[in-house]
Design a protein around this motif. Structure first.
Motif, PDB file in Angstrom:
ATOM      1  N   GLY A  90       0.828  -1.208   0.000  1.00  0.00           N
ATOM      2  CA  GLY A  90       0.000   0.000   0.000  1.00  0.00           C
ATOM      3  C   GLY A  90       0.854   1.245   0.000  1.00  0.00           C
ATOM      4  O   GLY A  90       2.074   1.209  -0.243  1.00  0.00           O
ATOM      5  N   THR A  91       0.221   2.365   0.322  1.00  0.00           N
ATOM      6  CA  THR A  91       0.901   3.648   0.337  1.00  0.00           C
ATOM      7  C   THR A  91       1.846   3.726   1.527  1.00  0.00           C
ATOM      8  O   THR A  91       1.434   3.532   2.675  1.00  0.00           O
ATOM      9  CB  THR A  91      -0.132   4.790   0.418  1.00  0.00           C
ATOM     10  N   ALA A  92       3.123   4.001   1.269  1.00  0.00           N
ATOM     11  CA  ALA A  92       4.112   4.074   2.349  1.00  0.00           C
ATOM     12  C   ALA A  92       3.939   5.348   3.161  1.00  0.00           C
ATOM     13  O   ALA A  92       4.086   5.349   4.387  1.00  0.00           O
ATOM     14  CB  ALA A  92       5.521   3.988   1.779  1.00  0.00           C
ATOM     15  N   VAL A  93       3.635   6.450   2.479  1.00  0.00           N
ATOM     16  CA  VAL A  93       3.487   7.749   3.126  1.00  0.00           C
ATOM     17  C   VAL A  93       2.135   8.342   2.746  1.00  0.00           C
ATOM     18  O   VAL A  93       1.839   8.490   1.556  1.00  0.00           O
ATOM     19  CB  VAL A  93       4.626   8.705   2.705  1.00  0.00           C
TER      20      VAL A  93
ATOM     21  N   LYS B  39      -1.226   6.974   9.900  1.00  0.00           N
ATOM     22  CA  LYS B  39      -1.734   6.013   8.926  1.00  0.00           C
ATOM     23  C   LYS B  39      -0.690   5.640   7.873  1.00  0.00           C
ATOM     24  O   LYS B  39      -1.009   4.927   6.921  1.00  0.00           O
ATOM     25  CB  LYS B  39      -2.975   6.575   8.232  1.00  0.00           C
ATOM     26  N   SER B  40       0.534   6.116   8.046  1.00  0.00           N
ATOM     27  CA  SER B  40       1.585   5.846   7.066  1.00  0.00           C
ATOM     28  C   SER B  40       2.336   4.573   7.427  1.00  0.00           C
ATOM     29  O   SER B  40       2.841   4.433   8.552  1.00  0.00           O
ATOM     30  CB  SER B  40       2.569   7.024   7.002  1.00  0.00           C
TER      31      SER B  40
ATOM     32  N   SER C 122       1.793 -13.398  -1.371  1.00  0.00           N
ATOM     33  CA  SER C 122       1.879 -12.838  -2.718  1.00  0.00           C
ATOM     34  C   SER C 122       3.098 -11.948  -2.891  1.00  0.00           C
ATOM     35  O   SER C 122       3.484 -11.209  -1.976  1.00  0.00           O
ATOM     36  CB  SER C 122       0.613 -12.042  -3.033  1.00  0.00           C
ATOM     37  N   PHE C 123       3.710 -12.036  -4.082  1.00  0.00           N
ATOM     38  CA  PHE C 123       4.826 -11.161  -4.433  1.00  0.00           C
ATOM     39  C   PHE C 123       4.341  -9.884  -5.128  1.00  0.00           C
ATOM     40  O   PHE C 123       5.146  -8.980  -5.382  1.00  0.00           O
ATOM     41  CB  PHE C 123       5.801 -11.885  -5.374  1.00  0.00           C
ATOM     42  N   ILE C 124       3.057  -9.818  -5.460  1.00  0.00           N
ATOM     43  CA  ILE C 124       2.557  -8.693  -6.254  1.00  0.00           C
ATOM     44  C   ILE C 124       1.446  -7.917  -5.566  1.00  0.00           C
ATOM     45  O   ILE C 124       0.933  -6.940  -6.105  1.00  0.00           O
ATOM     46  CB  ILE C 124       2.058  -9.173  -7.640  1.00  0.00           C
ATOM     47  N   SER C 125       1.018  -8.354  -4.385  1.00  0.00           N
ATOM     48  CA  SER C 125      -0.023  -7.636  -3.658  1.00  0.00           C
ATOM     49  C   SER C 125       0.208  -7.817  -2.166  1.00  0.00           C
ATOM     50  O   SER C 125       1.139  -8.501  -1.739  1.00  0.00           O
ATOM     51  CB  SER C 125      -1.416  -8.155  -4.042  1.00  0.00           C
ATOM     52  N   ARG C 126      -0.659  -7.231  -1.365  1.00  0.00           N
ATOM     53  CA  ARG C 126      -0.496  -7.303   0.086  1.00  0.00           C
ATOM     54  C   ARG C 126      -1.082  -8.555   0.703  1.00  0.00           C
ATOM     55  O   ARG C 126      -0.962  -8.775   1.904  1.00  0.00           O
ATOM     56  CB  ARG C 126      -1.155  -6.088   0.739  1.00  0.00           C
ATOM     57  N   TRP C 127      -1.730  -9.396  -0.095  1.00  0.00           N
ATOM     58  CA  TRP C 127      -2.432 -10.547   0.463  1.00  0.00           C
ATOM     59  C   TRP C 127      -1.469 -11.673   0.815  1.00  0.00           C
ATOM     60  O   TRP C 127      -0.526 -11.977   0.083  1.00  0.00           O
ATOM     61  CB  TRP C 127      -3.502 -11.035  -0.522  1.00  0.00           C
ATOM     62  N   LYS C 128      -1.742 -12.308   1.953  1.00  0.00           N
ATOM     63  CA  LYS C 128      -0.883 -13.355   2.498  1.00  0.00           C
ATOM     64  C   LYS C 128      -1.542 -14.730   2.325  1.00  0.00           C
ATOM     65  O   LYS C 128      -2.731 -14.846   2.047  1.00  0.00           O
ATOM     66  CB  LYS C 128      -0.611 -13.099   3.990  1.00  0.00           C
ATOM     67  N   LEU C 129      -0.717 -15.765   2.533  1.00  0.00           N
ATOM     68  CA  LEU C 129      -1.224 -17.135   2.458  1.00  0.00           C
ATOM     69  C   LEU C 129      -2.404 -17.341   3.401  1.00  0.00           C
ATOM     70  O   LEU C 129      -3.412 -17.944   3.038  1.00  0.00           O
ATOM     71  CB  LEU C 129      -0.089 -18.107   2.798  1.00  0.00           C
ATOM     72  N   LYS C 130      -2.287 -16.824   4.607  1.00  0.00           N
ATOM     73  CA  LYS C 130      -3.356 -17.012   5.591  1.00  0.00           C
ATOM     74  C   LYS C 130      -4.651 -16.330   5.168  1.00  0.00           C
ATOM     75  O   LYS C 130      -5.740 -16.765   5.562  1.00  0.00           O
ATOM     76  CB  LYS C 130      -2.921 -16.493   6.960  1.00  0.00           C
ATOM     77  N   ASP C 131      -4.564 -15.267   4.365  1.00  0.00           N
ATOM     78  CA  ASP C 131      -5.775 -14.591   3.904  1.00  0.00           C
ATOM     79  C   ASP C 131      -6.600 -15.502   3.004  1.00  0.00           C
ATOM     80  O   ASP C 131      -7.833 -15.571   3.125  1.00  0.00           O
ATOM     81  CB  ASP C 131      -5.418 -13.301   3.157  1.00  0.00           C
ATOM     82  N   ALA C 132      -5.922 -16.188   2.080  1.00  0.00           N
ATOM     83  CA  ALA C 132      -6.634 -17.101   1.177  1.00  0.00           C
ATOM     84  C   ALA C 132      -7.246 -18.254   1.951  1.00  0.00           C
ATOM     85  O   ALA C 132      -8.408 -18.633   1.714  1.00  0.00           O
ATOM     86  CB  ALA C 132      -5.681 -17.627   0.106  1.00  0.00           C
ATOM     87  N   TYR C 133      -6.504 -18.812   2.881  1.00  0.00           N
ATOM     88  CA  TYR C 133      -7.014 -19.943   3.656  1.00  0.00           C
ATOM     89  C   TYR C 133      -8.135 -19.519   4.606  1.00  0.00           C
ATOM     90  O   TYR C 133      -9.084 -20.276   4.842  1.00  0.00           O
ATOM     91  CB  TYR C 133      -5.878 -20.621   4.422  1.00  0.00           C
TER      92      TYR C 133
END
Length: 493
Positions: free
Chosen positions: A27-30, A37-38, A283-294
Motif C-alpha cells: 500500500g501507500t508508504a506515506v 496512517k503511514s 503474494s509477491f505482487i499484492s499485500r495478500w498473504k497465504l493465511k488470507d486465502a485460507y
C-alpha cells in the motif's frame, strides 16, 4: 539497498521522492498529512513487523520525530512547496459523491455531468453523439445480442418524438427472454459455469448452474441476492455448482482444492481481488498473504479448520474462517459448513462492503463501453479514471436495490455511452483519458446470430442426449428472424 530503484523489495523504491509517494505492494508508504496512517512510520516505529531499517539500529526519538513532522505537514518535497496530494487508494466504504454542474447543455443526468466535467478538465471539446441508426444497433447488440430487424430500425430512425432512445432501452430490457439469453454468455464466462460438460469423466462432481442462472436473469434477481445464492446455496434449486469449482484429474496442488478455488473465484468475481498467488505463498505482487486465502476458504470447506500449505508443504498451522477485511467479520452461529457459508454470504453483501457494487459497476461499464472505469476488471485496487463516477454509479445501484437492468439502462442511456467509438489508445492505465466508448468486436455468439438473423437459417446442432437432459428448454420462437434459437443450439453457417 533493499529499496533501491532496481531491487524494489516489496515493490517499494525509496530512490526518489515520487517513488516514496507511490508506495509498494503493501500500500501507500506515506500518507501526506497523516503519519499515524503511514506504513513507513509503522515500520520504523516497530508497530508493524519487520521493523525498519531491517537488521539495523532502530531510529532515535529525534529521527522518528523528524519523519513524523514531515509527513504530518504534508510530506512536501521542499519547505516552500505545497503539501503533497495523497495517492488514491481503493476504500471499502461507499459514499455518494456530489454531482458536479454540467458545463454543456443536454448533458444533464448525473453520469454525463461527471463525464462532461472530466472532459473539460482534460481539455476535450464537447463531442457529438452517434446517429439514431448507430445507437439502435449498439443498444440491440448490447442488450439483446442481436442486430435490429430492418423494419424496427427504420421505424426507430423515422420516429421524431423526444426521448425515443430511452424508450428503446426500456423496451429492449423489458424482453426478459432476449435479455437473459444474451447476458447469460457474460455470466457463464464470469462464473466459470459448466454447461453439462465433464472435463475428464462421467463421475466428475462439477455441476452446471445454467438453469438457475437463466431463471435469475429472466426474473432480474437483485445482485446482492444473486451473490448470496451463489455463496450460500440452501434449497435444491440453488446454484451449488458454483462453489464446487473444477475437479481436476489426479493429484493437484493444495492451492487448487475446492475450498481454495471457492475463495479465489468469489474474491476475484465479486470483489476484484486476485488470491491465486497467495493461495500457494504470500503474494509477491499484492499485500495478500497465504493465511488470507485460507481464512476465506475456511468459509467454504467441509472441514472446520484448514491446514495451511505453503508451496504444497504443510505449515502445521490452521486457519479459522475470517474475511479479507476483518472489520466486516461477524459471529458464526456454529462451525457447520451451512452456517459458515451463510456468514460468508452475509459478509459479501454487507452494506458496508462497497467493493461488491463497485466491482459489478466496473464490469458492466467495461462490457458496455469497452474500457473499465478501472482498467483491469479483476483488479479493483487500480485507480479509476473517474473515482467519483465509479462511486456514484455504485451508490445508485445500491439505492435501486441492486437492480442490474437499472444499471444497464443508466449506462446505455448516457451521452457517454452514445458517443462515437474511438480506437484503443494503448496507453497504460495511469495515462488513459476517456474520450468515448472504445471500438469493440461483436462476440462470436452475436456474429453467429447476426448471420442467422439475416439468412433466416436457424438450424442447430443438438447436444448429446445425456447433456440435453440437464439443459433448460426454451419456448419455440414464432419469428426466428428476430431472435436466436434454443439457447444451447449453434447455428450452422
Amino acid at each position: 539497498m533493499c529499496h533501491s530503484q532496481e531491487k524494489r523489495s516489496g515493490g517499494l523504491s525509496l530512490a526518489s521522492y515520487a517513488d516514496v509517494l507511490d508506495g509498494g505492494r503493501s500500500g501507500t508508504a506515506v500518507r501526506p498529512g497523516s503519519s499515524a496512517k503511514s506504513l513507513l512510520m509503522q515500520r520504523v516505529m516497530g508497530k508493524m513487523e519487520p521493523r525498519m531499517p531491517f537488521g539495523g539500529k532502530p531510529l532515535s526519538d529525534a529521527e522518528l520525530a523528524l519523519f513524523r513532522n514531515w509527513i504530518d505537514e504534508g510530506a512536501r518535497p521542499n519547505p516552500a512547496a505545497a503539501p503533497a496530494t495523497p495517492k488514491w487508494e481503493a476504500s471499502l466504504a461507499l459514499a455518494t459523491p456530489a454531482v458536479p454542474k454540467s458545463p454543456w447543455p443536454g448533458w444533464s443526468n448525473p453520469v454525463d455531468r461527471f463525464v462532461a466535467s472530466y472532459m473539460v478538465q482534460h481539455n476535450i471539446p464537447k463531442p457529438a453523439v452517434v446517429s439514431d441508426a448507430q445507437f439502435a444497433r449498439r443498444a440491440y447488440l448490447d442488450i439483446w445480442g442481436l442486430i435490429p430487424p430492418p423494419e424496427e430500425l427504420q421505424r426507430f430512425v423515422g420516429d421524431k418524438s423526444s426521448g425515443k432512445r430511452d424508450k428503446l432501452i426500456q423496451r429492449l430490457l423489458a424482453d426478459d427472454t432476449k435479455y437473459a439469453e444474451n447476458w447469460i454468455s457474460f455470466w457463464n464466462d464470469l462464473l466459470r459455469n459448466d454447461e453439462g460438460v465433464n472435463y475428464y469423466s462421467e463421475t466428475a462432481s462439477r455441476k452446471s448452474i445454467t438453469q438457475w442462472l437463466l431463471t435469475s436473469l429472466e426474473s432480474n434477481l437483485p445482485y446482492d441476492r444473486f451473490v448470496a445464492k451463489l455463496l450460500d446455496p440452501v434449497s435444491s434449486s440453488d446454484p451449488d455448482g458454483f462453489l464446487i469449482g473444477v475437479n481436476w484429474r489426479g493429484v493437484v496442488s493444495a492451492s487448487q482444492t475446492p475450498a481454495l478455488q471457492a475463495a479465489q473465484n468469489s474474491a476475484q468475481i465479486f470483489l476484484g481481488i486476485n488470491l491465486k498467488c497467495n493461495s500457494c505463498h504470500d503474494s509477491f505482487i499484492s499485500r495478500w498473504k497465504l493465511k488470507d486465502a485460507y481464512s476465506l476458504a475456511s468459509y467454504f470447506s467441509k472441514e472446520e479448520k484448514l491446514e495451511l500449505y505453503r508451496c504444497d508443504v504443510a505449515q502445521h498451522k490452521y486457519s479459522d474462517a475470517s474475511f479479507l477485511y476483518p472489520e466486516l467479520n461477524r459471529p458464526i452461529a456454529s462451525n457447520s459448513m451451512s452456517d459458515r457459508r451463510a456468514a460468508a454470504a452475509a459478509i459479501f453483501t454487507d452494506p458496508r462492503n462497497g467493493r461488491l457494487p463497485r466491482t459489478l459497476v466496473n464490469r458492466f461499464w467495461a462490457r458496455l463501453v469497452g474500457h473499465g472505469l478501472v482498467e483491469n476488471v479483476d483488479e479493483m485496487d487500480g485507480e479509476p479514471w473517474s473515482p467519483e463516477l465509479l462511486d456514484w454509479l455504485s451508490a445508485d445501484l445500491v439505492a435501486h436495490h441492486f437492480d442490474m437492468k437499472h444499471l444497464i439502462a443508466t449506462i446505455v442511456g448516457s451521452q457517454a455511452y452514445q458517443l462515437a467509438a474511438v480506437a484503443d489508445s494503448g496507453q497504460p492505465a495511469k495515462h488513459y483519458v476517456f474520450r468515448g466508448p472504445e471500438i469493440r468486436r461483436i462476440t462470436a455468439e452475436q456474429f453467429s446470430d447476426a448471420v442467422a438473423s439475416i439468412t433466416g437459417d436457424w438450424h442447430v446442432v443438438q447436444a448429446p442426449a445425456h447433456e440435453r437432459e440437464t439443459q433448460p428448454k426454451t419456448q419455440a420462437r414464432t419469428s426466428p428472424a428476430l431472435s436466436r434459437p434454443a439457447l444451447f443450439g449453434t447455428p450452422v453457417l
